[in-house]
Design a protein around this motif. Structure first.
Motif, mmCIF file in Angstrom:
data_model
loop_
_atom_site.group_PDB
_atom_site.id
_atom_site.type_symbol
_atom_site.label_atom_id
_atom_site.label_comp_id
_atom_site.label_asym_id
_atom_site.label_seq_id
_atom_site.Cartn_x
_atom_site.Cartn_y
_atom_site.Cartn_z
ATOM 1 N N PRO A 19 23.424 3.974 -15.594
ATOM 2 C CA PRO A 19 21.984 4.220 -15.469
ATOM 3 C C PRO A 19 21.158 3.277 -16.315
ATOM 4 C CG PRO A 19 23.207 6.273 -15.834
ATOM 5 C CD PRO A 19 24.164 5.153 -16.020
ATOM 6 N N ARG A 20 21.822 2.573 -17.301
ATOM 7 C CA ARG A 20 21.066 1.651 -18.154
ATOM 8 C C ARG A 20 20.972 0.262 -17.537
ATOM 9 N NH1 ARG A 20 24.783 3.832 -21.700
ATOM 10 N NH2 ARG A 20 25.838 1.828 -21.923
ATOM 11 N N GLY A 21 21.318 0.125 -16.254
ATOM 12 C CA GLY A 21 21.366 -1.182 -15.619
ATOM 13 C C GLY A 21 20.012 -1.821 -15.447
ATOM 14 N N LEU A 22 20.007 -3.012 -14.844
ATOM 15 C CA LEU A 22 18.759 -3.755 -14.672
ATOM 16 C C LEU A 22 17.743 -2.992 -13.852
ATOM 17 C CD1 LEU A 22 19.744 -7.464 -14.068
ATOM 18 C CD2 LEU A 22 18.578 -6.484 -16.017
ATOM 19 N N GLU A 23 18.275 -2.204 -12.892
ATOM 20 C CA GLU A 23 17.351 -1.481 -12.026
ATOM 21 C C GLU A 23 16.467 -0.550 -12.844
ATOM 22 O OE1 GLU A 23 20.439 -2.050 -11.489
ATOM 23 O OE2 GLU A 23 20.544 -3.011 -9.543
ATOM 24 N N GLU A 81 28.547 -2.805 -18.955
ATOM 25 C CA GLU A 81 28.127 -1.580 -18.264
ATOM 26 C C GLU A 81 26.632 -1.569 -17.968
ATOM 27 O OE1 GLU A 81 30.224 2.704 -19.080
ATOM 28 O OE2 GLU A 81 29.108 1.775 -20.702
ATOM 29 N N ALA A 82 25.874 -2.274 -18.822
ATOM 30 C CA ALA A 82 24.414 -2.223 -18.711
ATOM 31 C C ALA A 82 23.886 -2.862 -17.423
ATOM 32 C CB ALA A 82 23.785 -2.911 -19.921
ATOM 33 N N PHE A 83 24.742 -3.616 -16.731
ATOM 34 C CA PHE A 83 24.297 -4.338 -15.534
ATOM 35 C C PHE A 83 25.054 -3.854 -14.305
ATOM 36 C CE2 PHE A 83 23.720 -7.117 -19.168
ATOM 37 C CZ PHE A 83 22.435 -7.589 -19.001
ATOM 38 N N SER A 84 24.314 -3.555 -13.273
ATOM 39 C CA SER A 84 24.987 -3.292 -11.998
ATOM 40 C C SER A 84 25.474 -4.610 -11.414
ATOM 41 C CB SER A 84 24.040 -2.590 -11.024
ATOM 42 O OG SER A 84 22.884 -3.387 -10.826
ATOM 43 N N GLN A 85 24.720 -5.680 -11.652
ATOM 44 C CA GLN A 85 25.113 -7.025 -11.228
ATOM 45 C C GLN A 85 24.503 -8.004 -12.213
ATOM 46 O OE1 GLN A 85 27.091 -7.640 -8.573
ATOM 47 N NE2 GLN A 85 27.116 -9.856 -8.802
ATOM 48 N N ASP A 97 22.883 -14.357 -11.951
ATOM 49 C CA ASP A 97 23.629 -15.620 -11.965
ATOM 50 C C ASP A 97 22.686 -16.792 -11.723
ATOM 51 O OD1 ASP A 97 25.347 -17.746 -11.627
ATOM 52 O OD2 ASP A 97 26.741 -16.668 -10.328
ATOM 53 N N PRO A 98 22.506 -17.682 -12.722
ATOM 54 C CA PRO A 98 21.614 -18.841 -12.539
ATOM 55 C C PRO A 98 22.026 -19.748 -11.380
ATOM 56 C CG PRO A 98 22.216 -18.592 -14.840
ATOM 57 C CD PRO A 98 23.086 -17.650 -14.074
ATOM 58 N N LEU A 99 23.306 -19.719 -11.017
ATOM 59 C CA LEU A 99 23.790 -20.608 -9.953
ATOM 60 C C LEU A 99 23.814 -19.930 -8.586
ATOM 61 C CD1 LEU A 99 26.742 -22.499 -11.703
ATOM 62 C CD2 LEU A 99 24.281 -22.891 -11.842
ATOM 63 N N GLU A 100 23.356 -18.676 -8.513
ATOM 64 C CA GLU A 100 23.449 -17.935 -7.251
ATOM 65 C C GLU A 100 22.736 -18.632 -6.094
ATOM 66 O OE1 GLU A 100 25.179 -15.341 -4.888
ATOM 67 O OE2 GLU A 100 25.543 -15.523 -7.051
ATOM 68 N N PRO A 101 21.536 -19.238 -6.322
ATOM 69 C CA PRO A 101 20.877 -19.930 -5.189
ATOM 70 C C PRO A 101 21.766 -21.020 -4.586
ATOM 71 C CG PRO A 101 19.360 -19.700 -7.034
ATOM 72 C CD PRO A 101 20.700 -19.277 -7.541
ATOM 73 N N TYR A 102 22.528 -21.708 -5.438
ATOM 74 C CA TYR A 102 23.393 -22.785 -4.948
ATOM 75 C C TYR A 102 24.666 -22.223 -4.326
ATOM 76 C CZ TYR A 102 20.193 -25.588 -7.717
ATOM 77 O OH TYR A 102 19.064 -26.174 -8.211
ATOM 78 N N ARG A 103 25.175 -21.134 -4.879
ATOM 79 C CA ARG A 103 26.369 -20.519 -4.318
ATOM 80 C C ARG A 103 26.068 -19.937 -2.936
ATOM 81 N NH1 ARG A 103 28.194 -16.267 -6.338
ATOM 82 N NH2 ARG A 103 30.394 -16.602 -5.954
ATOM 83 N N GLN A 104 24.871 -19.395 -2.761
ATOM 84 C CA GLN A 104 24.491 -18.813 -1.469
ATOM 85 C C GLN A 104 24.334 -19.894 -0.418
ATOM 86 O OE1 GLN A 104 20.965 -16.537 -2.327
ATOM 87 N NE2 GLN A 104 22.115 -14.691 -2.851
ATOM 88 N N GLU A 105 23.675 -20.985 -0.817
ATOM 89 C CA GLU A 105 23.465 -22.075 0.150
ATOM 90 C C GLU A 105 24.794 -22.682 0.591
ATOM 91 O OE1 GLU A 105 20.945 -25.025 -1.529
ATOM 92 O OE2 GLU A 105 19.303 -23.641 -1.896
ATOM 93 N N GLY A 106 25.708 -22.799 -0.380
ATOM 94 C CA GLY A 106 27.000 -23.415 -0.069
ATOM 95 C C GLY A 106 26.864 -24.882 0.305
ATOM 96 N N ASP A 121 28.891 -12.683 -12.665
ATOM 97 C CA ASP A 121 29.246 -11.276 -12.857
ATOM 98 C C ASP A 121 30.771 -11.130 -12.957
ATOM 99 O OD1 ASP A 121 28.125 -8.295 -12.525
ATOM 100 O OD2 ASP A 121 29.996 -8.460 -11.378
ATOM 101 N N PHE A 122 31.481 -11.710 -12.000
ATOM 102 C CA PHE A 122 32.943 -11.670 -12.001
ATOM 103 C C PHE A 122 33.482 -12.345 -13.256
ATOM 104 C CE2 PHE A 122 36.960 -13.841 -11.265
ATOM 105 C CZ PHE A 122 37.756 -12.862 -10.680
ATOM 106 N N ALA A 123 32.932 -13.507 -13.595
ATOM 107 C CA ALA A 123 33.462 -14.302 -14.705
ATOM 108 C C ALA A 123 33.359 -13.562 -16.030
ATOM 109 C CB ALA A 123 32.737 -15.645 -14.779
ATOM 110 N N LEU A 124 32.189 -12.977 -16.312
ATOM 111 C CA LEU A 124 32.019 -12.301 -17.599
ATOM 112 C C LEU A 124 32.850 -11.020 -17.682
ATOM 113 C CD1 LEU A 124 28.223 -12.863 -18.320
ATOM 114 C CD2 LEU A 124 30.165 -13.793 -19.583
ATOM 115 N N ARG A 125 32.901 -10.263 -16.582
ATOM 116 C CA ARG A 125 33.701 -9.024 -16.610
ATOM 117 C C ARG A 125 35.181 -9.341 -16.795
ATOM 118 N NH1 ARG A 125 30.116 -4.938 -15.327
ATOM 119 N NH2 ARG A 125 28.335 -5.640 -14.092
ATOM 120 N N GLN A 126 35.654 -10.360 -16.090
ATOM 121 C CA GLN A 126 37.078 -10.701 -16.178
ATOM 122 C C GLN A 126 37.415 -11.405 -17.488
ATOM 123 O OE1 GLN A 126 39.617 -9.911 -14.202
ATOM 124 N NE2 GLN A 126 38.314 -8.757 -12.800
ATOM 125 N N ALA A 127 36.477 -12.160 -18.052
ATOM 126 C CA ALA A 127 36.745 -12.847 -19.316
ATOM 127 C C ALA A 127 36.929 -11.843 -20.449
ATOM 128 C CB ALA A 127 35.613 -13.805 -19.656
#
Length: 785
Positions: free
Chosen positions: A90-94, A265-269, A272-281, A293-299
């Motif tokens: 519940p403490r997420g960005l939303e 836990e504080a973030f639902s997602q 990602d600063p690179l998300e615009p580029y990852r989406q465009e592909g 998100d994946f990188a920080l959780r897994q690190a």
């Protein structure tokens, strides 16, 4: 024992079984054997796992999830067999309460948490999530002490049954003895020597993870504790790949894991600063990169080795990307438009034909890179590095010739007069026969001579001027400066370099100090990097020998022999220049060495060069040495790069272990410049195995780039000469030795971003820009242009 205790005892082996691929190897005798005893109070769990050994792996996983849910009521996690990851809260960005810039106290970590984290330099959520583990421990299958042999180290889990403080009557040793039971029901004793305070830190019923050496006395098992932590009710220290963070005394690993977990836990997602580029592909540079998100959780809490590897790759990529962007933005951006030069095959062929030698393959490759830049619309900004004698000046001459063919002027700025004069002589040799007019401008010239140069430069009568910092005086006006070449740019201040580059000419920076490409790309992030990694044919390698201090007299006996043949000798001692007092000590030490050598070599003419001398006096000493007015030069400073003493055939370096390998290699390059066989003797004042191993690199190789790579590998970037002073940061996660492919990729991406958006003003780059600003202290840079 409470019902919850019984559940916990059963849950742990079930979770480990799930984490290790449901192979029925976690419990001796199989899972069903365990259920016969521990499972009696939970008949529904026994029913769910009945016939477990005969099930397929996928059926076992399904049944394990059912059993675990029956015991603790938690829903099945997504991705069977994985460790749980921090979930949205519940403490997420939303909720709008927390973001990366929020202070850590917003994570509700309890009293004293802020002070503990602040001691580690962690003040914001960003700091917390970018404080990466320094290593990991695989605790997915914590073994039973029963499986560990006498004297081996082990990490085990146990629940505290009892504890006591025992004092031995004879020696007065205090033993804390804690009786524990592991997940298999086996009991053992943990022992602490002379640490009575530990007793207060351990409560009965607590769950501990303990590391230490195992002792067996009959059926009794003990572990001599070296490290322990209280699991504190959260499954962050067992049954998974466990992070181990950099910490200080009083800040425990369990606390840091809990803090990282709360931060995630504080973030639902995680944004990602690179998300615009990852989406465009559209950009191949980010193809295949996982999300932040994946990188920080897994690190912080890896589910598997492969996921951790992917996560660390992404975080290294980000670190180098931010560093490259910072350097490029700070330098004014290498995407700036410059001038476009016309280059024809006829021009290049005319230059080649005028040379008294043939360019090496490496020179040809670098020349093509330079000419390609000169033809482009962007301002050329290129570092050309190579060993002494590799032919950088010939490449520079070709570029100056092309500029002259385009009616533009060129300037070469060197750090000392003697080096400027040497460059002037070489360039005159190459360019004057081609009709290029040259001038020299140095401080020692008369006012009338300088005025003549000023007038010719302003009128455009001079195509190429070579000089020292005299080139950036107010009186100097170019009609049209199109190409600037700076030799050994680290010897000039930022403002001095920029004064020469005010009209935005194309730029070549030359360096005779080979540094590894990975370091060059970060340290000189605003420059393209070219390496002349080949010496001209016929160049005789300098023979090098390491001598222990006790054989030092042999070095000077050899020096006497060389001088008897009419040769000259350098003797270099380590430089001290931290303070005025130490500067005087340096002078005293140098004088003492000269006096010692005067006694040892009475027939030899000896002179001295030291750090307290004015630049003009240093130049005068080198001029006299070059003219053969004395035989041996004792120097406490690094002998000027590029200065040729043709008769110098021997370099003796005292206390060689105090120099970096690249520095030793550069010093060695001072001898053998006249085609005579040359030698270098490294005297090791301290001769440990580690020291001799490092110095053997110089003894065995004459390849400057290989030596620079070994120097980086052995000492790290922070110890390399000039790196710390230049602002190169301590990388948190990146590694200059092994991450060259990531650096190249991140740098290409940084260039692509800035070509499209030179100042990161586009909305899609807002997060990226914020990240550079927020992490500015951690991102070092060296301003070149």
């Amino acid at each position: 024992m409470t019902p919850q205790d019984l559940k916990d005892r059963l849950l742990r082996p079930l979770r480990r079984e799930l984490a290790t691929g449901a192979e029925d190897k976690v419990v001796a005798g199989g899972l069903e054997k365990l259920l016969e005893n521990l499972g009696q109070p939970f008949p529904e769990v026994q029913a769910a796992l009945r016939g477990y050994r005969q099930l397929t792996p996928s059926e076992r996983v399904e049944r394990l999830h059912q059993a675990i849910q029956l015991l603790d009521g938690t829903p099945r996690p997504s991705g069977s067999g994985e460790n749980p990851q921090p979930s949205p809260s519940p403490r997420g960005l939303e909720a709008g309460n927390l973001n990366f810039d929020s202070p850590v106290e917003g994570l509700s970590l309890g009293p004293g948490a802020k002070k503990k984290l602040n001691e580690l330099g962690i003040r914001s959520v960003r700091d917390l999530l970018h404080t990466y583990p320094r290593r990991y421990e695989d605790r997915r299958t914590l073994q039973s002490l029963r499986e560990v042999e006498e004297g081996q180290k082990a990490t085990v889990f146990g629940k505290v049954l009892s504890r006591e403080l025992v004092k031995t009557p004879k020696r007065g040793i205090q033993l804390v003895q804690v009786r524990l039971m592991d997940a298999w029901g086996w009991k053992f004793t943990a022992v602490w020597f002379n640490q009575p305070w530990v007793l207060k830190q351990i409560a009965e019923g607590a769950s501990l993870v303990i590391s230490g050496r195992v002792q067996r006395r009959g059926a009794n098992l003990s572990i001599m504790v070296e490290y322990f932590e209280d699991e504190a009710g959260e499954s962050l220290s067992t049954g998974r790949i466990v992070p181990v963070y950099p910490a200080k005394e009083g800040v425990g690993q369990a606390f840091l894991r809990r803090a990282a977990w709360r931060g995630l836990e504080a973030f639902s997602q995680i944004p990602d600063p690179l998300e615009p580029y990852r989406q465009e592909g559209a950009l191949a540079h980010v193809s295949g990169l996982p999300s932040l998100d994946f990188a920080l959780r897994q690190a912080h809490f890896p589910s598997a080795e492969e996921a951790l590897e992917q996560a660390l790759y992404r975080l290294k990529f980000d670190e180098f990307l931010l560093l490259e962007l910072k350097v490029m933005l700070q330098s004014g951006n290498s995407a700036l438009l410059g001038r476009t030069f016309r280059v024809t095959p006829e021009m290049v062929e005319r230059f080649r034909a005028a040379l008294p030698f043939t360019l090496t393959e490496a020179q040809e490759r670098v020349l093509n890179e330079v000419l390609s830049d000169m033809q482009g619309e962007r301002q050329m900004a290129r570092l050309v590095q190579g060993d002494v004698g590799s032919g950088k000046t010939a490449v520079a001459a070709a570029a100056l010739y092309i500029a002259a063919c385009n009616n533009a002027q060129g300037a070469l700025m060197a750090p000392t007069e003697i080096l400027a004069k040497q460059h002037f002589a070489n360039l005159t040799h190459y360019l004057y026969p081609l009709g290029v007019s040259l001038d020299l401008l140095v401080g020692s010239m008369s006012a009338a001579e300088k005025r003549g140069v000023y007038d010719r430069l302003k009128a455009g009568q001079t195509h190429v001027v070579v000089g020292t910092h005299a080139l950036i005086q107010e009186q100097v006006e170019f009609r049209d400066l199109g190409l600037a070449i700076i030799d050994e740019e680290h010897r000039f201040g930022v403002m001095q370099r920029r004064a020469l580059l005010g009209s935005r000419p194309d730029l070549i920076v030359m360096s005779a100090t080979p540094i590894p490409r990975s370091l060059a790309l970060t340290l000189y992030g605003d420059l393209e990097v070219s390496q002349i990694d080949q010496l001209p044919p016929g160049r005789i390698p300098v023979k090098t020998k390491v001598l222990p201090h006790k054989l030092r007299s042999q070095a000077y006996a050899f020096a006497q022999g060389e001088i008897a043949k009419g040769r000259q000798v350098f003797v270099v001692t380590p430089m001290i220049e931290e303070s005025e007092a130490e500067g005087m000590e340096e002078l005293a030490a140098a004088t003492k060495l000269r006096n010692e050598l005067t006694t040892l070599l009475p027939e030899v003419r000896i002179d001295l060069l030291h750090g307290k001398m004015p630049a003009a006096e240093k130049d005068a000493v080198m001029e006299r040495f070059k003219a053969g007015q004395f035989d041996l030069l004792v120097s406490t400073t690094v002998i000027e790069v590029g200065v040729d003493i043709p008769q110098a055939t021997l370099m003796i370096i005292e206390n060689a272990e105090r120099f970096g390998l690249a520095q030793l290699h550069q010093l060695r390059g001072r001898v053998g410049r006249g085609g005579l066989e040359a030698y270098c003797i490294l005297i090791a004042g301290e001769s440990s195995k580690k020291t001799l191993h490092r110095l053997r690199v110089i003894e065995e190789s004459n390849d400057g780039f290989y030596i620079a790579e070994k120097d980086l590998e052995l000492r790290g970037p922070g110890e390399l000469r000039g790196v710390r002073q230049s602002g190169m940061p301590d990388l948190r996660i990146g590694d200059l030795v092994s991450d060259q492919e990531i650096i190249e990729r991140a740098r290409a991406f940084a260039q692509a971003i800035l070509e499209a958006d030179p100042y990161l003003d586009a909305p899609q780059n807002a997060l990226l820009k914020r990240e550079i600003q927020a992490r500015a202290e951690a991102i070092g840079f060296r301003e070149v242009i």
